[in-house]
Each structure stands twice: as structure tokens, then as C-alpha cells.
Design a protein around this motif. Structure first.
Motif, mmCIF file in Angstrom:
data_model
loop_
_atom_site.group_PDB
_atom_site.id
_atom_site.type_symbol
_atom_site.label_atom_id
_atom_site.label_comp_id
_atom_site.label_asym_id
_atom_site.label_seq_id
_atom_site.Cartn_x
_atom_site.Cartn_y
_atom_site.Cartn_z
ATOM 1 N N PRO A 202 0.802 -1.227 0.000
ATOM 2 C CA PRO A 202 0.000 0.000 0.000
ATOM 3 C C PRO A 202 0.834 1.277 0.000
ATOM 4 C CG PRO A 202 -0.461 -1.321 1.978
ATOM 5 C CD PRO A 202 0.628 -1.987 1.211
ATOM 6 N N GLY A 203 2.138 1.158 -0.018
ATOM 7 C CA GLY A 203 3.011 2.322 0.077
ATOM 8 C C GLY A 203 2.780 3.377 -0.972
ATOM 9 N N TRP A 204 2.508 2.990 -2.215
ATOM 10 C CA TRP A 204 2.312 3.974 -3.278
ATOM 11 C C TRP A 204 1.068 4.810 -3.039
ATOM 12 C CZ3 TRP A 204 6.213 5.331 -5.924
ATOM 13 C CH2 TRP A 204 7.225 4.424 -6.203
ATOM 14 N N ARG A 205 0.032 4.231 -2.472
ATOM 15 C CA ARG A 205 -1.181 4.990 -2.203
ATOM 16 C C ARG A 205 -0.975 5.963 -1.046
ATOM 17 N NH1 ARG A 205 -5.493 0.292 -1.744
ATOM 18 N NH2 ARG A 205 -3.802 -0.373 -0.396
ATOM 19 N N LEU A 206 -0.039 5.673 -0.185
ATOM 20 C CA LEU A 206 0.216 6.525 0.973
ATOM 21 C C LEU A 206 1.320 7.553 0.739
ATOM 22 C CD1 LEU A 206 0.145 3.766 3.717
ATOM 23 C CD2 LEU A 206 -1.688 5.343 3.111
ATOM 24 N N ASP B 46 1.618 10.437 -0.880
ATOM 25 C CA ASP B 46 1.323 11.855 -0.640
ATOM 26 C C ASP B 46 1.141 12.146 0.852
ATOM 27 O OD1 ASP B 46 1.446 12.409 -3.351
ATOM 28 O OD2 ASP B 46 -0.709 12.034 -3.646
ATOM 29 N N SER B 47 0.467 11.245 1.541
ATOM 30 C CA SER B 47 0.257 11.415 2.981
ATOM 31 C C SER B 47 1.589 11.399 3.727
ATOM 32 C CB SER B 47 -0.655 10.306 3.502
ATOM 33 O OG SER B 47 -0.728 10.356 4.890
ATOM 34 N N ILE B 48 2.459 10.504 3.339
ATOM 35 C CA ILE B 48 3.766 10.412 3.985
ATOM 36 C C ILE B 48 4.588 11.666 3.717
ATOM 37 C CG2 ILE B 48 5.961 9.154 3.961
ATOM 38 C CD1 ILE B 48 4.291 6.598 3.486
ATOM 39 N N GLN B 49 4.531 12.164 2.490
ATOM 40 C CA GLN B 49 5.291 13.374 2.166
ATOM 41 C C GLN B 49 4.768 14.588 2.929
ATOM 42 O OE1 GLN B 49 5.079 13.481 -2.116
ATOM 43 N NE2 GLN B 49 7.010 12.377 -2.346
ATOM 44 N N ARG B 50 3.463 14.673 3.130
ATOM 45 C CA ARG B 50 2.898 15.798 3.888
ATOM 46 C C ARG B 50 3.249 15.704 5.375
ATOM 47 N NH1 ARG B 50 -1.707 14.721 0.851
ATOM 48 N NH2 ARG B 50 -2.620 13.677 2.657
ATOM 49 N N SER B 51 3.307 14.489 5.904
ATOM 50 C CA SER B 51 3.547 14.341 7.341
ATOM 51 C C SER B 51 5.037 14.313 7.700
ATOM 52 C CB SER B 51 2.868 13.071 7.861
ATOM 53 O OG SER B 51 3.442 11.930 7.273
ATOM 54 N N PHE B 52 5.914 14.236 6.714
ATOM 55 C CA PHE B 52 7.342 14.140 7.014
ATOM 56 C C PHE B 52 7.893 15.358 7.761
ATOM 57 C CE2 PHE B 52 11.806 14.837 5.963
ATOM 58 C CZ PHE B 52 12.353 13.699 6.533
ATOM 59 N N PRO B 53 7.630 16.611 7.319
ATOM 60 C CA PRO B 53 8.225 17.763 8.024
ATOM 61 C C PRO B 53 7.862 17.834 9.513
ATOM 62 C CG PRO B 53 7.472 18.451 5.874
ATOM 63 C CD PRO B 53 6.970 17.054 6.072
ATOM 64 N N PRO B 54 6.587 17.670 9.906
ATOM 65 C CA PRO B 54 6.321 17.738 11.347
ATOM 66 C C PRO B 54 6.953 16.580 12.127
ATOM 67 C CG PRO B 54 4.240 17.578 10.121
ATOM 68 C CD PRO B 54 5.352 17.605 9.139
ATOM 69 N N ILE B 55 6.964 15.396 11.551
ATOM 70 C CA ILE B 55 7.580 14.255 12.247
ATOM 71 C C ILE B 55 9.087 14.462 12.373
ATOM 72 C CG2 ILE B 55 8.092 11.791 12.063
ATOM 73 C CD1 ILE B 55 5.292 11.451 10.856
ATOM 74 N N ALA B 56 9.718 14.917 11.300
ATOM 75 C CA ALA B 56 11.156 15.162 11.334
ATOM 76 C C ALA B 56 11.490 16.261 12.348
ATOM 77 C CB ALA B 56 11.667 15.538 9.953
ATOM 78 N N SER B 57 10.673 17.304 12.409
ATOM 79 C CA SER B 57 10.900 18.378 13.385
ATOM 80 C C SER B 57 10.787 17.851 14.813
ATOM 81 C CB SER B 57 9.882 19.502 13.181
ATOM 82 O OG SER B 57 10.006 20.038 11.897
ATOM 83 N N PHE B 58 9.774 17.029 15.063
ATOM 84 C CA PHE B 58 9.612 16.444 16.391
ATOM 85 C C PHE B 58 10.829 15.609 16.763
ATOM 86 C CE2 PHE B 58 8.390 12.642 18.802
ATOM 87 C CZ PHE B 58 8.054 13.244 20.005
ATOM 88 N N LEU B 59 11.323 14.799 15.831
ATOM 89 C CA LEU B 59 12.474 13.941 16.116
ATOM 90 C C LEU B 59 13.739 14.757 16.373
ATOM 91 C CD1 LEU B 59 11.850 10.983 13.662
ATOM 92 C CD2 LEU B 59 11.564 11.013 16.142
ATOM 93 N N VAL B 60 13.903 15.856 15.637
ATOM 94 C CA VAL B 60 15.065 16.722 15.867
ATOM 95 C C VAL B 60 15.010 17.303 17.278
ATOM 96 C CG1 VAL B 60 16.104 18.939 15.203
ATOM 97 C CG2 VAL B 60 15.555 17.242 13.456
ATOM 98 N N VAL B 61 13.835 17.769 17.693
ATOM 99 C CA VAL B 61 13.682 18.316 19.045
ATOM 100 C C VAL B 61 13.898 17.212 20.083
ATOM 101 C CG1 VAL B 61 12.016 19.326 20.662
ATOM 102 C CG2 VAL B 61 12.192 20.209 18.336
#
Length: 145
Positions: free
Chosen positions: A35-39, A41-56
Motif C-alpha cells: 500500500p506504500g504507493w497509495r500513501l 502523498d500522505s507520507i510526504q505531507r507528514s514528514f516535516p512535522p515528524i522530522a521536526s519532532f524527532l530533531v527536538v
């Protein structure tokens, strides 16, 4: 005789089991990733907030470890200074400094860090690999909290 046949049978079963297990793992990974291909766009939209949280998260975690290391260094230098200038019959608090040095020992900090970030499995593996037997149970407990 009979023992050799038993060993050969076990080897044949082990080889067949490994082949079957590997094939089923490949099937699992293929279906889990399908199911990765269907997800995408969702993964690309959620990457910046998740990456920011992990950096903090990792930044704060690293700062706490750095502070704990400084505390260990301070306890060691204070203990050396106190030991070199103290008389034998004076109570100068060296026992308290030794206590803090043991509480924030590098081994404990590493296992606690691993438990906090990676969970109980990585912390237990770290304690076991360095043969820190006294830290094995605490690593499992802290990792599950």
C-alpha cells in the motif's frame, strides 16, 4: 548408526524450515509494503512535522546526556580534589560525591539513553553485549515505562 540418521534428518528439516521461513518473510514484506504507493502523498505531507519532532526529541535528549556527563566529570574532579586535600578523620562529603558518580556512571547513562530512545530491546541488547549484567533488568524496566 541410528544417531547419524537422526542428525541428517534434523539438518534436512532445518534447511527446509529456513527456506520456507525466508520465503514467507519475503511474502510478508511484499504485502506489507504494497500500500506504500497509495500513501506516498500522505507520507510526504507528514514528514516535516515528524522530522521536526524527532530533531527536538534527540536534541533535548542529547542535551540531557551532555549535562549528565558534565555532572560526572564535575563529581570526578571534585572527588579527586577532596581526596588530595582531606585528612583521614574529616567528613568532607566525599561519600556523597562518590554516590553521584555511581548514579550517573557512563554505563548507566548509555543504557538509560538506549531505553528511552530505542526501547527495552535495544537497551537490553546493549547491556548484554557489554556484559553489564546488573543493568539488564533495569534496562527492560525503564524501556517499558
Amino acid at each position: 548408526g541410528n544417531g547419524a540418521n537422526h542428525i541428517n534428518a534434523n539438518n534436512a528439516i532445518a534447511k527446509a524450515g529456513e527456506t520456507l521461513g525466508t520465503s514467507l518473510l519475503y511474502l510478508f514484506f511484499a504485502t506489507a509494503g504494497a500500500p506504500g504507493w497509495r500513501l506516498k502523498d500522505s507520507i510526504q505531507r507528514s514528514f516535516p512535522p515528524i522530522a521536526s519532532f524527532l530533531v527536538v526529541l534527540y536534541g533535548i535528549h542529547g542535551a540531557v546526556l551532555w549535562g549528565a556527563k558534565k555532572l560526572v566529570d564535575y563529581a570526578r574532579t571534585s572527588e579527586k580534589d577532596a581526596a588530595s586535600t582531606a585528612d583521614d578523620d574529616d567528613d568532607d562529603g566525599t561519600e556523597e560525591k562518590g554516590f553521584w558518580r555511581n548514579v550517573v556512571a557512563p554505563q548507566r547513562l548509555l543504557v538509560a539513553s538506549s531505553a528511552a530512545i530505542g526501547g527495552p530491546a535495544t537497551a537490553a541488547a546493549l547491556a548484554k553485549s557489554f556484559e553489564w549484567k546488573s543493568l539488564l533488568t533495569p534496562s527492560l524496566l525503564v524501556g517499558n515505562v
